[in-house]
Write a protein that holds these residues in place. Sequence first.
Motif, PDB file in Angstrom:
ATOM      1  N   TYR A 333     -27.090   3.753   8.805  1.00  0.00           N
ATOM      2  CA  TYR A 333     -26.546   2.721   9.696  1.00  0.00           C
ATOM      3  C   TYR A 333     -25.216   2.187   9.165  1.00  0.00           C
ATOM      4  CZ  TYR A 333     -25.787  -1.952  11.537  1.00  0.00           C
ATOM      5  OH  TYR A 333     -25.209  -3.067  12.061  1.00  0.00           O
ATOM      6  N   VAL A 334     -25.171   1.866   7.876  1.00  0.00           N
ATOM      7  CA  VAL A 334     -23.960   1.268   7.301  1.00  0.00           C
ATOM      8  C   VAL A 334     -22.781   2.234   7.366  1.00  0.00           C
ATOM      9  CG1 VAL A 334     -22.926   0.478   5.128  1.00  0.00           C
ATOM     10  CG2 VAL A 334     -25.195  -0.340   5.803  1.00  0.00           C
ATOM     11  N   ASN A 335     -23.002   3.516   7.138  1.00  0.00           N
ATOM     12  CA  ASN A 335     -21.895   4.462   7.030  1.00  0.00           C
ATOM     13  C   ASN A 335     -21.485   5.104   8.364  1.00  0.00           C
ATOM     14  OD1 ASN A 335     -21.553   4.341   4.123  1.00  0.00           O
ATOM     15  ND2 ASN A 335     -23.559   5.318   3.999  1.00  0.00           N
ATOM     16  N   PHE A 336     -22.415   5.203   9.311  1.00  0.00           N
ATOM     17  CA  PHE A 336     -22.103   5.892  10.571  1.00  0.00           C
ATOM     18  C   PHE A 336     -21.991   4.959  11.781  1.00  0.00           C
ATOM     19  CE2 PHE A 336     -24.252   9.222   8.025  1.00  0.00           C
ATOM     20  CZ  PHE A 336     -23.223  10.150   8.008  1.00  0.00           C
ATOM     21  N   HIS A 337     -22.460   3.713  11.647  1.00  0.00           N
ATOM     22  CA  HIS A 337     -22.489   2.837  12.812  1.00  0.00           C
ATOM     23  C   HIS A 337     -21.877   1.457  12.575  1.00  0.00           C
ATOM     24  CE1 HIS A 337     -25.101   5.808  14.700  1.00  0.00           C
ATOM     25  NE2 HIS A 337     -25.872   5.780  13.609  1.00  0.00           N
ATOM     26  N   ARG A 338     -21.803   1.001  11.354  1.00  0.00           N
ATOM     27  CA  ARG A 338     -21.303  -0.343  11.057  1.00  0.00           C
ATOM     28  C   ARG A 338     -19.819  -0.277  10.721  1.00  0.00           C
ATOM     29  NH1 ARG A 338     -20.595  -3.948   6.787  1.00  0.00           N
ATOM     30  NH2 ARG A 338     -21.317  -6.083   7.154  1.00  0.00           N
ATOM     31  N   SER A 339     -19.002  -0.908  11.555  1.00  0.00           N
ATOM     32  CA  SER A 339     -17.543  -0.855  11.370  1.00  0.00           C
ATOM     33  C   SER A 339     -17.094  -1.807  10.272  1.00  0.00           C
ATOM     34  CB  SER A 339     -16.833  -1.199  12.679  1.00  0.00           C
ATOM     35  OG  SER A 339     -17.155  -0.272  13.685  1.00  0.00           O
ATOM     36  N   CYS A 340     -15.996  -1.453   9.617  1.00  0.00           N
ATOM     37  CA  CYS A 340     -15.411  -2.258   8.542  1.00  0.00           C
ATOM     38  C   CYS A 340     -13.919  -2.451   8.810  1.00  0.00           C
ATOM     39  CB  CYS A 340     -15.583  -1.569   7.187  1.00  0.00           C
ATOM     40  SG  CYS A 340     -17.270  -1.107   6.782  1.00  0.00           S
ATOM     41  N   PHE A 341     -13.393  -3.523   8.289  1.00  0.00           N
ATOM     42  CA  PHE A 341     -11.947  -3.710   8.293  1.00  0.00           C
ATOM     43  C   PHE A 341     -11.340  -2.910   7.143  1.00  0.00           C
ATOM     44  CE2 PHE A 341     -12.544  -7.668  10.821  1.00  0.00           C
ATOM     45  CZ  PHE A 341     -11.586  -7.412  11.779  1.00  0.00           C
ATOM     46  N   PHE A 342     -10.233  -2.261   7.410  1.00  0.00           N
ATOM     47  CA  PHE A 342      -9.460  -1.580   6.373  1.00  0.00           C
ATOM     48  C   PHE A 342      -8.089  -2.232   6.343  1.00  0.00           C
ATOM     49  CE2 PHE A 342     -12.794   1.374   7.396  1.00  0.00           C
ATOM     50  CZ  PHE A 342     -13.121   1.930   6.173  1.00  0.00           C
ATOM     51  N   PRO A 343      -7.855  -3.110   5.384  1.00  0.00           N
ATOM     52  CA  PRO A 343      -6.637  -3.930   5.402  1.00  0.00           C
ATOM     53  C   PRO A 343      -5.371  -3.096   5.263  1.00  0.00           C
ATOM     54  CG  PRO A 343      -7.781  -4.161   3.307  1.00  0.00           C
ATOM     55  CD  PRO A 343      -8.691  -3.378   4.202  1.00  0.00           C
ATOM     56  N   GLU A 344      -4.337  -3.582   5.923  1.00  0.00           N
ATOM     57  CA  GLU A 344      -3.013  -2.973   5.827  1.00  0.00           C
ATOM     58  C   GLU A 344      -2.189  -3.770   4.817  1.00  0.00           C
ATOM     59  OE1 GLU A 344       0.931  -2.207   8.661  1.00  0.00           O
ATOM     60  OE2 GLU A 344      -0.872  -3.175   9.457  1.00  0.00           O
ATOM     61  N   THR A 345      -1.570  -3.091   3.892  1.00  0.00           N
ATOM     62  CA  THR A 345      -0.762  -3.746   2.868  1.00  0.00           C
ATOM     63  C   THR A 345       0.672  -3.880   3.362  1.00  0.00           C
ATOM     64  OG1 THR A 345      -2.160  -2.835   1.111  1.00  0.00           O
ATOM     65  CG2 THR A 345       0.008  -3.679   0.472  1.00  0.00           C
ATOM     66  N   ILE A 346       1.154  -5.120   3.396  1.00  0.00           N
ATOM     67  CA  ILE A 346       2.517  -5.412   3.859  1.00  0.00           C
ATOM     68  C   ILE A 346       3.303  -5.986   2.693  1.00  0.00           C
ATOM     69  CG2 ILE A 346       3.914  -6.741   5.483  1.00  0.00           C
ATOM     70  CD1 ILE A 346       1.505  -6.789   7.356  1.00  0.00           C
ATOM     71  N   LYS A 350      10.506 -10.131  -0.879  1.00  0.00           N
ATOM     72  CA  LYS A 350      10.478 -10.484  -2.302  1.00  0.00           C
ATOM     73  C   LYS A 350       9.621  -9.515  -3.113  1.00  0.00           C
ATOM     74  CE  LYS A 350      11.158 -15.434  -1.480  1.00  0.00           C
ATOM     75  NZ  LYS A 350      10.605 -16.795  -1.719  1.00  0.00           N
ATOM     76  N   GLY A 351       9.061  -8.513  -2.451  1.00  0.00           N
ATOM     77  CA  GLY A 351       8.233  -7.542  -3.152  1.00  0.00           C
ATOM     78  C   GLY A 351       6.790  -7.950  -3.309  1.00  0.00           C
ATOM     79  N   LYS A 352       6.396  -9.070  -2.688  1.00  0.00           N
ATOM     80  CA  LYS A 352       5.017  -9.518  -2.791  1.00  0.00           C
ATOM     81  C   LYS A 352       4.165  -8.819  -1.744  1.00  0.00           C
ATOM     82  CE  LYS A 352       2.166 -13.676  -2.978  1.00  0.00           C
ATOM     83  NZ  LYS A 352       2.149 -15.157  -2.916  1.00  0.00           N
ATOM     84  N   GLU A 353       3.028  -8.312  -2.164  1.00  0.00           N
ATOM     85  CA  GLU A 353       2.152  -7.575  -1.264  1.00  0.00           C
ATOM     86  C   GLU A 353       1.119  -8.507  -0.641  1.00  0.00           C
ATOM     87  OE1 GLU A 353       0.407  -4.356  -3.389  1.00  0.00           O
ATOM     88  OE2 GLU A 353       2.238  -3.140  -3.380  1.00  0.00           O
TER      89      GLU A 353
END
Length: 395
Positions: A333-346, A350-353
Motif C-alpha cells: 500500500y505504501v509503495n504502490f498506492h500512497r502518494s508522497c511529496f517530492f520537494p523541489e530544490t530552489i 544568494k545561493g541559499k537552497e
Amino acid sequence: MVIMRGMVIDMDAAKLQTVAQVKGFLEGTHDIALKIPKAEQYGFIEGVLKRFGYSRLSRCDKGVVLRYLKRMTGLSRQQVTRLVERYGKSGRVSKKYSTPKNGYCRRFNLTDMILLAEMDTLHGTLSGPATKKLMERAFLILNDTRFERLASISVSHLYNLRADRAYQDERRHWTKTHPTRVPIGQRRTPQPDGVPGYIRIDSVHQGDQDGMKGVYHINAVDCVTQFQLVATCERISEAYLLPVIQQLLDQFPFIILGFHADNGSEYINYKVARLLEKLRIEFTKSRPRHSNDNALVEFKNGAVVRKYLGYTHIPQRFARKVNAFCTDFLNPYVNFHRSCFFPETITDTKGKERKKDRYEHMMTPFEKLKSLPDATLYLKPGITFEQLDAESHQG
C-alpha cells in the motif's frame, strides 16, 4: 544608564531637578523599558531622595517620586516604600542584612572537611555510622589527634559535611570525556546523487506494558524514491534483527548501494557490518549534532509506522503476525498506492537552497522509481517493471 528595547542608552538623571520635570519624564517614557542596574539601585534611590528633599514634599509629589523610583529600578511599590522608610529613619539607603555580630562559631572547619574527604577516599565512602566509627577508632585507639572533633560528630551532621562545597571540591576530579571510537561505518550522510538504493533505517518500539516489552518495527526508506519497507521482530538483539535486515534488503526491487543508520548499537555492530560488507553495501552513520542526518526515516516513523500501527502495546508473541501484515498489506500500500511529496530544490540569488513541495510533483514511490532516467538499470536481476506494474494493480 537605561535599557530601551535591547538598546543601551546613557542618561543623566541628575538633570531632573523638579517634581514637574519628573512627572513629564514619566508621561513621555510610558512605553519605554527603563531599568537601573541592580548594583546601583540603592545609591540611585538615596541620591533621588536627597536631591528632591523627599521628606519636605507634599503627598502628591511624594507619589510622583515613588512612581519614578519604581520605574527606574524595576522594584515593586512595597519594596520602594520600605527603602524610603529606611532612608527616613537613618538618612541612608543600604542593605539591611549583614553578617551577625554574635553569630554561631563553626565547630567543624575546613581542615575537618578535608580530613573527612581523605577518610572517605581511603575507605570508598562508607555509610555514616561506619565512617563515624572509623574516626572514633582513629582518635581513641590510634591516638590521632586530628580526629578529635570529628570523633564526636553526629551521623546526620556527617552527611551535612559531605554536602558542603569544600568537601565536594576535595572529592571531585574533573576529566574530559574521551570519546569511544568505533571503527564501524562512516560518519556522513548518504550521497545518492539521484540514484536509488541508498536506504535510511531506524527502529520503532511498540511500547511496554506491565513490565513486558512490545515488538520492534524496523523501518527502511530509500533516500531518492521514498520506497519504504517495514518489518517487525520480537527483539532488537542480533539473533532477531539480522534476519529482518536481510529480509528488508531482499524485498527492495532495486539494488541496495548504501545503508545509513543512527548510532544505535543494534545497527552499529560487527555482525551488521559483516553482512553489509558481504553484500558490498556502503555503511554510513549519523554525525553528532546533526539531527537531520536521519530525518527522512524519522519522519516516516510517525507518518507511516505510528499512523497505521499506532502507539498501543503489541506483545512480542504477535511479532510474526504483525510482520506478515507489513509484508502483505502495509508495504504494498505504501509503495504502490500512497502518494508522497517530492520537494523541489530552489536556489535563490544568494545561493541559499529552499525546498518547495508542489502538487504536480506528488506521486507514489513506485511512480518515482519509474520516472528516473534509465530506471531499469537500477532493478535487481530477475525483476522487471512489468512484474512491479502487475503487483501495483493487485488489491
